[in-house]
Motif scaffolding. Structure first.
Motif, mmCIF file in Angstrom:
data_model
loop_
_atom_site.group_PDB
_atom_site.id
_atom_site.type_symbol
_atom_site.label_atom_id
_atom_site.label_comp_id
_atom_site.label_asym_id
_atom_site.label_seq_id
_atom_site.Cartn_x
_atom_site.Cartn_y
_atom_site.Cartn_z
ATOM 1 N N ARG A 1 0.626 -1.305 0.100
ATOM 2 C CA ARG A 1 0.114 0.270 -0.391
ATOM 3 C C ARG A 1 0.946 1.262 -0.162
ATOM 4 N N ILE B 1 0.890 5.081 0.152
ATOM 5 C CA ILE B 1 0.151 6.697 0.638
ATOM 6 C C ILE B 1 1.289 7.563 0.679
ATOM 7 N N LYS C 1 -4.086 9.582 -7.398
ATOM 8 C CA LYS C 1 -4.488 8.769 -7.827
ATOM 9 C C LYS C 1 -4.074 8.128 -9.215
ATOM 10 N N ALA D 1 -1.765 5.433 -9.045
ATOM 11 C CA ALA D 1 -2.758 4.549 -8.071
ATOM 12 C C ALA D 1 -2.106 4.156 -6.462
ATOM 13 N N ASP E 1 -2.611 4.868 -3.232
ATOM 14 C CA ASP E 1 -3.792 3.875 -1.827
ATOM 15 C C ASP E 1 -4.280 5.069 -1.017
ATOM 16 N N ILE F 1 -5.864 1.299 5.966
ATOM 17 C CA ILE F 1 -5.281 1.669 4.316
ATOM 18 C C ILE F 1 -4.642 -0.107 3.947
ATOM 19 N N GLY G 1 -7.675 -2.994 4.704
ATOM 20 C CA GLY G 1 -8.212 -2.931 3.519
ATOM 21 C C GLY G 1 -9.440 -2.514 4.290
#
Length: 132
Positions: free
Chosen positions: A80, A82, A97, A100, A102, A122, A125
């Motif tokens: 992930r 961030i 975004k 991609a 997260d 995150i 999930g």
């Protein structure tokens, strides 16, 4: 459960602040002072971290360039990523975004415990907090 978290920022104070927060909760943390050092580590390491917290504004390879390289080279497909930045313009969030990302956390509006909680959410999930 303990997670592996990579923190990437050229601000040593913030690196230390976030590292302490995650380590005190039992997570493994590695810190990097920029995109070059992170990319070098990702290219040579076998095990991928669970999450990378990535600043945008850094000397040398900036956060977007780092993120783009990670995605193009498929360095850590399950990790992930961030964005953790003071850059909160819509254009920056949209660009994150497109690559991609997260998650996107604006440093100035999140205290370390919120950054920690959002990162864990995150990784695991979970749904975004109410109102987000």
């Amino acid at each position: 459960m303990a997670y592996r978290v990579y923190l990437v920022d050229d601000d040593r104070f913030l690196l230390d602040l976030y590292a302490v927060k995650f380590r005190n909760a039992g997570h493994e943390v590695s810190v990097f002072d920029g995109g070059e050092s992170l990319l070098a580590a990702l290219r040579k390491e076998g095990a991928a971290p669970d999450a990378i917290l990535l600043d945008l504004i850094m000397p040398g390879v900036n956060g977007f360039e780092t993120l783009e390289t990670i995605r193009k080279e498929k360095l850590v497909p399950g990790t992930r990523i961030i964005i953790l930045s003071n850059q909160g313009q819509d254009s920056d969030i949209e660009k994150a975004k497109q690559f991609a990302a997260d998650g996107y956390i604006i440093k100035a509006s999140a205290i370390p415990s919120e950054v920690f909680a959002e990162t864990i959410r995150i990784i695991e999930g979970g749904p975004p907090p109410a109102g987000k």
